[in-house]
Each structure stands twice: as C-alpha cells, then as structure tokens.
Write an enzyme that holds these catalytic residues in place. Structure first.
Site, PDB file in Angstrom:
ATOM      1  N   HIS A  13      13.141  17.951 -37.700  1.00 14.51           N
ATOM      2  CA  HIS A  13      12.004  17.365 -38.452  1.00 14.51           C
ATOM      3  C   HIS A  13      12.294  17.505 -39.944  1.00 14.51           C
ATOM      4  O   HIS A  13      12.199  18.602 -40.499  1.00 14.51           O
ATOM      5  CB  HIS A  13      10.700  18.088 -38.106  1.00 14.51           C
ATOM      6  CG  HIS A  13       9.502  17.481 -38.774  1.00 14.51           C
ATOM      7  ND1 HIS A  13       8.372  17.104 -38.084  1.00 14.51           N
ATOM      8  CD2 HIS A  13       9.236  17.158 -40.070  1.00 14.51           C
ATOM      9  CE1 HIS A  13       7.485  16.590 -38.916  1.00 14.51           C
ATOM     10  NE2 HIS A  13       7.988  16.618 -40.143  1.00 14.51           N
ATOM     11  N   HIS A  15      12.157  15.493 -44.016  1.00 13.36           N
ATOM     12  CA  HIS A  15      11.827  14.404 -44.947  1.00 13.36           C
ATOM     13  C   HIS A  15      12.953  14.280 -45.966  1.00 13.36           C
ATOM     14  O   HIS A  15      13.214  15.229 -46.716  1.00 13.36           O
ATOM     15  CB  HIS A  15      10.507  14.697 -45.660  1.00 13.36           C
ATOM     16  CG  HIS A  15       9.347  14.783 -44.732  1.00 13.36           C
ATOM     17  ND1 HIS A  15       8.592  13.679 -44.374  1.00 13.36           N
ATOM     18  CD2 HIS A  15       8.842  15.826 -44.028  1.00 13.36           C
ATOM     19  CE1 HIS A  15       7.657  14.047 -43.516  1.00 13.36           C
ATOM     20  NE2 HIS A  15       7.791  15.344 -43.281  1.00 13.36           N
ATOM     21  N   LYS A  99       7.125   8.335 -34.649  1.00 11.16           N
ATOM     22  CA  LYS A  99       6.277   9.370 -35.242  1.00 11.16           C
ATOM     23  C   LYS A  99       4.837   8.891 -35.301  1.00 11.16           C
ATOM     24  O   LYS A  99       4.559   7.806 -35.804  1.00 11.16           O
ATOM     25  CB  LYS A  99       6.774   9.693 -36.662  1.00 11.16           C
ATOM     26  CG  LYS A  99       5.947  10.741 -37.399  1.00 11.16           C
ATOM     27  CD  LYS A  99       6.068  12.123 -36.769  1.00 11.16           C
ATOM     28  CE  LYS A  99       5.082  13.114 -37.389  1.00 11.16           C
ATOM     29  NZ  LYS A  99       5.564  13.726 -38.596  1.00 11.16           N
ATOM     30  N   HIS A 136       2.112  14.424 -35.384  1.00  5.85           N
ATOM     31  CA  HIS A 136       1.438  15.252 -36.396  1.00  5.85           C
ATOM     32  C   HIS A 136       0.085  15.582 -35.799  1.00  5.85           C
ATOM     33  O   HIS A 136      -0.836  14.773 -35.853  1.00  5.85           O
ATOM     34  CB  HIS A 136       1.313  14.518 -37.735  1.00  5.85           C
ATOM     35  CG  HIS A 136       0.710  15.390 -38.791  1.00  5.85           C
ATOM     36  ND1 HIS A 136       1.425  15.861 -39.869  1.00  5.85           N
ATOM     37  CD2 HIS A 136      -0.531  15.929 -38.909  1.00  5.85           C
ATOM     38  CE1 HIS A 136       0.646  16.639 -40.605  1.00  5.85           C
ATOM     39  NE2 HIS A 136      -0.548  16.693 -40.046  1.00  5.85           N
ATOM     40  N   HIS A 174       5.745  20.823 -36.197  1.00  5.75           N
ATOM     41  CA  HIS A 174       5.277  21.912 -37.074  1.00  5.75           C
ATOM     42  C   HIS A 174       4.018  22.604 -36.555  1.00  5.75           C
ATOM     43  O   HIS A 174       2.979  22.583 -37.207  1.00  5.75           O
ATOM     44  CB  HIS A 174       5.075  21.415 -38.507  1.00  5.75           C
ATOM     45  CG  HIS A 174       4.422  20.065 -38.658  1.00  5.75           C
ATOM     46  ND1 HIS A 174       3.195  19.749 -38.122  1.00  5.75           N
ATOM     47  CD2 HIS A 174       4.838  18.951 -39.290  1.00  5.75           C
ATOM     48  CE1 HIS A 174       2.886  18.520 -38.431  1.00  5.75           C
ATOM     49  NE2 HIS A 174       3.874  17.998 -39.129  1.00  5.75           N
ATOM     50  N   ASP A 247      10.575  20.578 -41.470  1.00  4.35           N
ATOM     51  CA  ASP A 247       9.545  19.831 -42.214  1.00  4.35           C
ATOM     52  C   ASP A 247       9.765  20.012 -43.708  1.00  4.35           C
ATOM     53  O   ASP A 247       8.800  20.022 -44.481  1.00  4.35           O
ATOM     54  CB  ASP A 247       8.122  20.245 -41.807  1.00  4.35           C
ATOM     55  CG  ASP A 247       7.085  19.212 -42.245  1.00  4.35           C
ATOM     56  OD1 ASP A 247       7.479  18.086 -42.607  1.00  4.35           O
ATOM     57  OD2 ASP A 247       5.896  19.541 -42.245  1.00  4.35           O
TER      58      ASP A 247
HETATM   59  O1  DOR Z   1       3.330  19.196 -45.903  1.00  6.99           O
HETATM   60  C1  DOR Z   1       3.647  18.110 -45.463  1.00  6.99           C
HETATM   61  N1  DOR Z   1       4.413  17.256 -46.172  1.00  6.99           N
HETATM   62  N2  DOR Z   1       3.219  17.753 -44.252  1.00  6.99           N
HETATM   63  C2  DOR Z   1       3.420  16.520 -43.789  1.00  6.99           C
HETATM   64  O2  DOR Z   1       2.981  16.262 -42.703  1.00  6.99           O
HETATM   65  C3  DOR Z   1       4.094  15.487 -44.599  1.00  6.99           C
HETATM   66  C4  DOR Z   1       4.966  16.079 -45.586  1.00  6.99           C
HETATM   67  C5  DOR Z   1       5.438  15.106 -46.640  1.00  6.99           C
HETATM   68  O3  DOR Z   1       5.878  14.002 -46.303  1.00  6.99           O
HETATM   69  O4  DOR Z   1       5.378  15.448 -47.837  1.00  6.99           O
HETATM   70 ZN    ZN Z   2       6.763  16.337 -41.781  1.00  6.92          ZN
END
Ligand code: DOR
Ligand code: ZN
Length: 353
Positions: A13, A15, A99, A136, A174, A247
């Site tokens: 997971h 970003h 997702k 989520h 998460h 995450d």
């Molecule tokens: O803290 C987070 N940041 N939780 C999420 O679900 C998305 C993520 C983000 O894309 O910044």
């Molecule tokens: Zn995330």
C-alpha cells in the site's frame, strides 16, 4: 537479535503521487522494496486501464538507473466502473486490484463511492476474475466520531460485503483497531489486512505531544494505546493474513503545517527500519520476514521475491527535511533516529536498486 536477513520485501500500500513528487519519493521505496501496490488517488484519479498504463510508464521512467522496482497498479473504483473495465484490468497483467474509497473519507476521495451497492456488477466481476478489492474502511458520516469510523464501517458495510460476495478477495487497508484485528482473524481466507509502521509505533497521544503534530496526522487517525497493542499482537502472532503496507503518503511541508493540514505520514524513507522497531518491541523479529516479504505475495498470488536484504541494529539519523520537487517533505521521525540500518546484501536483489 542484532542482525537479520530477509527476502526482499514488498509494500502492499503506497502513494507515489506524480510528476516531480513521484521522482522525489520513488527512490526511497525502490531502495527497500522489490514491488509496491500503487494507490490510484491522483488528481484526476486513475479509473481506467489506459490511465494506469500511462501512470505505470511514468513510474518506470522515474526509477533510478539500473533499478528493477516493479509498480503493481490499481484502479480507483467509482460507481461508473464497468465489468468491462474489470475484465480489461485482469487481462492487462499489470493492474492487480481496485481501490474502494468511500466518497469523502480521505485525500482525493471525492470521486469515490457513495453507495457501494451501485458497484455490485463490477464487484461480482472482480470476485469471478480474482481481482482483490482494497478497502479504505471508514464510514464518512460526520455524526460518527472520527475514532470510531473504522469500527462502524466493519460492523456495517464490510460485514455485508463479505456476506454478499464470499468469493471476493478483500484487503482491509491500514487497519488501526483491535476490532479490525478481530474482524480479520474471524474472517474467511479471502480477507486480509495491511498494517502501517506508524500505526504500529504511535498512538494518538503522538498527535498532541508538546503541541499539535501535523506530521502525525493521517487517516485513519492514530488510535488509543490499546489498539496499537492489538496491532502489535497481530504481527507478533505471525498470522498470514496480515502484511506490510506502509501507506506512505507524502505531502509538501506547507500543506501539512497549515491551517487545514493534509492527512498522511511519509515513511518510505525508513520503512523497513521502522517496522523492525515495531517487531523488536514485541520480541518478534523472526516474524518480520513473513509479514514483509511472504504474506502479501501469497495473498495476491504473486511469486515471493528471490533477493535478500539485511537489517543491522545500528542507530541511523533521519533527515529533518527531504526534497520534494520544488517543495520540502518532512519524513516520520524527522531529525531523530531509527534503530536499524537496512543493507542490501550481495548478490544484488532482483528488483532492488
Ligand atoms: O493519511 C492518509 N493519506 N490516508 C489516506 O487514506 C490517503 C493518504 C493520502 O493519499 O495522502
Ligand atoms: Zn493510502
């Protein structure tokens, strides 16, 4: 145990963002992980196989020279996603999941799903084709206390989803509560969960330690110590349906340190080291390899990595700031230390950099 080796891990997971931000953060993940499940919450979100293919090409182009890091792409589920898109995703070979963001639950979730039952034809196609749904798991009802949103989601939507679609592979992303740990434990083999390093290492006091701490603000929000203990117990137990998902969610410093700050903790810089601290805290370092390198691959039906990495107990300083394109990025533990040093061992791990 002061030194351990493990199969090269994967991050289930992550970003990575896009553009200059992508170029800035990708080397941190590629240094540690052979593969990562890449979140689709870009602006606009990645909703088609074509968009995922183009995003994947940008990620591959941003890899450091000689690096074989493999991005595992995902699509952003919407109420307009069709079963045809699901078939295309499966056929692509590079889209590994969809997702599900409840609309309004978190960063860039405004195009997400208001009513999951409108997605039923797509979910049925996913179940049939073996494409996992990454969830989520928080309700968005403003009347529900922010610390209860995960539990309420599990009692409602998640329970009904599993009942209605028993063949659908589901990853609760998460997880943060003892209720979520119990939910996964009593769930079917098609249900798994990722756990972040920050939810293993911090409880909600970290949000207010000596003042307001925006870099500890993420979603789902940090929870009470009893919940953190339940997460630690889950990893210490070695359960095969719990696996690593950082995450790691970078946001430019000025968008965190502001009147209305973004949610997300950046951990990719020292991810495995932070996980090692958590496993060490519960005397479970021997379980780290399963969690970081085996369970996720097994659940997704992908081969385990053949390379190896090593961790040595040695304090390493974390920079106060990292580059983030034209901006700066504050990593978790900024200006502090992590207790482990990651070493890639020879022979160089396929997938490692
Ligand atoms: O803290 C987070 N940041 N939780 C999420 O679900 C998305 C993520 C983000 O894309 O910044
Ligand atoms: Zn995330």
């Amino acid at each position: 145990m002061d030194y351990l080796t493990l199969a090269t891990p994967d991050d289930w997971h992550l970003h990575l963002r896009d553009g200059d931000a992508l170029a800035a953060v990708l080397p941190d993940t590629a240094r540690q992980f052979a593969r990562a499940i890449v979140m689709p919450n870009l602006k606009p979100p990645v909703t088609t196989v074509q968009a995922a293919s183009e995003y994947r090409a940008r990620i591959l182009a941003a890899r450091p020279p000689g690096c074989a890091f493999e991005p595992l792409m995902t699509l952003y589920l919407t109420e307009r996603t069709t079963p045809q898109t699901i078939s295309q995703a499966r056929e692509s070979g590079f889209v590994h999941a969809l997702k599900y963001y409840p609309a309004g639950a978190t960063t860039n979730s405004e195009f997400g799903v208001a009513d999951i039952w409108r997605c039923l034809p797509s979910l049925e196609a996913m179940a049939e084709l073996g494409l996992p749904l990454l969830v989520h798991g928080e309700v968005t009802d403003p009347a529900v206390d922010v610390f209860d949103r995960e539990r309420v989601f599990l009692e409602g939507t998640a329970t009904r989803l599993l009942e209605r679609l028993p063949a659908l592979k589901v990853v609760l992303e998460h997880i943060t509560t003892r209720e979520a740990v119990a939910f996964v434990r009593r769930g079917p083999p098609t249900l798994a969960a990722t756990i972040t390093a920050h939810h293993l290492l911090l409880n909600r006091n970290a949000l207010f330690q000596g003042g307001l701490r925006p870099h500890h603000y993420c979603l789902p929000v940090l929870k009470r110590e009893a919940h953190r203990q339940a997460l630690l117990e889950a990893i210490a137990s070695g359960g095969s349906r719990f696996f690593l998902g950082t995450d790691s969610a970078p946001h430019a410093r000025h968008t965190k340190e502001t009147d209305c700050g973004c949610a997300g903790a950046y951990t990719a810089h020292t991810a495995l080291e932070l996980y090692a601290e958590a496993f060490d805290e519960v005397g479970a370092l021997a379980r780290l390899e399963g969690f970081a390198s085996w369970h996720g691959a097994d659940f997704y039906g992908l081969p385990r990595n053949s390379g190896r990495v090593a961790l040595r107990r040695q304090a390493v300083e974390v920079p106060a700031l990292l580059d983030y394109g034209a901006d700066a990025l504050v990593p978790l533990r900024a200006g502090g230390k992590v207790a482990w040093r990651l070493e890639t061992t020879a022979p160089a791990a396929p997938g490692g950099c």
